[in-house]
Design a protein around this motif. Structure first.
Motif, mmCIF file in Angstrom:
data_model
loop_
_atom_site.group_PDB
_atom_site.id
_atom_site.type_symbol
_atom_site.label_atom_id
_atom_site.label_comp_id
_atom_site.label_asym_id
_atom_site.label_seq_id
_atom_site.Cartn_x
_atom_site.Cartn_y
_atom_site.Cartn_z
ATOM 1 N N UNK A 59 0.828 -1.207 0.000
ATOM 2 C CA UNK A 59 0.000 0.000 0.000
ATOM 3 C C UNK A 59 0.867 1.264 0.000
ATOM 4 N N UNK A 60 2.003 1.215 0.692
ATOM 5 C CA UNK A 60 2.912 2.363 0.695
ATOM 6 C C UNK A 60 3.380 2.683 -0.724
ATOM 7 N N UNK A 61 3.673 1.653 -1.495
ATOM 8 C CA UNK A 61 4.115 1.851 -2.878
ATOM 9 C C UNK A 61 2.997 2.465 -3.722
ATOM 10 N N UNK A 62 1.805 1.931 -3.598
ATOM 11 C CA UNK A 62 0.655 2.466 -4.342
ATOM 12 C C UNK A 62 0.403 3.919 -3.957
ATOM 13 N N UNK A 63 0.447 4.215 -2.654
ATOM 14 C CA UNK A 63 0.242 5.589 -2.178
ATOM 15 C C UNK A 63 1.308 6.531 -2.720
ATOM 16 N N UNK A 64 2.558 6.084 -2.771
ATOM 17 C CA UNK A 64 3.644 6.922 -3.285
ATOM 18 C C UNK A 64 3.419 7.250 -4.759
ATOM 19 N N UNK A 65 2.993 6.266 -5.534
ATOM 20 C CA UNK A 65 2.702 6.497 -6.954
ATOM 21 C C UNK A 65 1.528 7.473 -7.112
ATOM 22 N N UNK A 66 0.513 7.289 -6.308
ATOM 23 C CA UNK A 66 -0.658 8.167 -6.344
ATOM 24 C C UNK A 66 -0.267 9.585 -5.964
ATOM 25 N N UNK A 67 0.526 9.725 -4.894
ATOM 26 C CA UNK A 67 0.986 11.049 -4.459
ATOM 27 C C UNK A 67 1.730 11.757 -5.583
ATOM 28 N N UNK A 68 2.665 11.062 -6.204
ATOM 29 C CA UNK A 68 3.476 11.653 -7.271
ATOM 30 C C UNK A 68 2.595 12.102 -8.434
ATOM 31 N N UNK A 69 1.658 11.255 -8.838
ATOM 32 C CA UNK A 69 0.780 11.595 -9.960
ATOM 33 C C UNK A 69 -0.078 12.820 -9.643
ATOM 34 N N UNK A 70 -0.585 12.902 -8.428
ATOM 35 C CA UNK A 70 -1.418 14.050 -8.042
ATOM 36 C C UNK A 70 -0.602 15.335 -7.991
ATOM 37 N N UNK A 71 0.601 15.253 -7.450
ATOM 38 C CA UNK A 71 1.462 16.442 -7.378
ATOM 39 C C UNK A 71 1.864 16.919 -8.769
ATOM 40 N N UNK A 72 2.203 15.994 -9.654
ATOM 41 C CA UNK A 72 2.556 16.353 -11.027
ATOM 42 C C UNK A 72 1.362 17.008 -11.731
ATOM 43 N N UNK A 73 0.157 16.555 -11.419
ATOM 44 C CA UNK A 73 -1.054 17.109 -12.018
ATOM 45 C C UNK A 73 -1.431 18.470 -11.418
ATOM 46 N N UNK A 74 -0.676 18.937 -10.416
ATOM 47 C CA UNK A 74 -0.903 20.270 -9.865
ATOM 48 C C UNK A 74 -1.752 20.338 -8.614
ATOM 49 N N UNK A 75 -2.054 19.207 -8.022
ATOM 50 C CA UNK A 75 -2.847 19.206 -6.794
ATOM 51 C C UNK A 75 -1.939 19.320 -5.573
ATOM 52 N N UNK A 76 -2.465 19.937 -4.529
ATOM 53 C CA UNK A 76 -1.812 19.901 -3.224
ATOM 54 C C UNK A 76 -2.324 18.647 -2.531
ATOM 55 N N UNK A 77 -1.520 18.104 -1.640
ATOM 56 C CA UNK A 77 -1.869 16.837 -1.017
ATOM 57 C C UNK A 77 -1.654 16.910 0.485
ATOM 58 N N UNK A 78 -2.620 16.422 1.221
ATOM 59 C CA UNK A 78 -2.535 16.356 2.673
ATOM 60 C C UNK A 78 -2.987 14.957 3.096
ATOM 61 N N UNK A 79 -2.041 14.148 3.557
ATOM 62 C CA UNK A 79 -2.341 12.812 4.062
ATOM 63 C C UNK A 79 -2.443 12.879 5.576
ATOM 64 N N UNK A 80 -3.486 12.290 6.101
ATOM 65 C CA UNK A 80 -3.749 12.311 7.536
ATOM 66 C C UNK A 80 -3.931 10.869 8.002
ATOM 67 N N UNK A 81 -3.213 10.500 9.043
ATOM 68 C CA UNK A 81 -3.478 9.178 9.613
ATOM 69 C C UNK A 81 -4.788 9.264 10.392
#
Length: 99
Positions: A59-81
């Protein structure tokens, strides 16, 4: 229809309720490119609520890929446990307001 009836977890429901109470506009389970995000706020801030399953290596790998794609697309990202959210909901809401 009440948006919080569509929310899949108790933590997501609490965040949705808190966003509504604070007048923060959001979309729930929004599709962005090939990814579904938990919350999209004001059209540019992605908020992801992470339960303990997000600590699994796969899941960490999938999340990292998702994070990168969202940031490249111009979104800000806030992950909260989920744990941090339950500990201090007001802090999380304030951080979202100020993002």
């Amino acid at each position: 229809m009440n948006i919080t009836k569509k929310v899949s977890s108790k933590v997501e429901r609490k965040l949705a309720d808190a966003l509504i109470r604070n007048g923060i506009p959001f979309e729930f389970k929004k599709k962005i490119n090939n990814y579904e995000v938990d919350f999209l706020i004001n059209g540019n801030l992605v908020v992801e609520l992470d339960g303990v399953h997000h600590l699994l290596k796969r899941k960490l790998k999938i999340d990292a890929e998702k994070n990168a794609a969202l940031l490249v697309a111009g979104y800000s990202l806030y992950r909260i446990s989920a744990k941090a959210f339950r500990k201090d909901i007001n802090k999380i809401i304030n951080r979202i307001k100020n993002a």
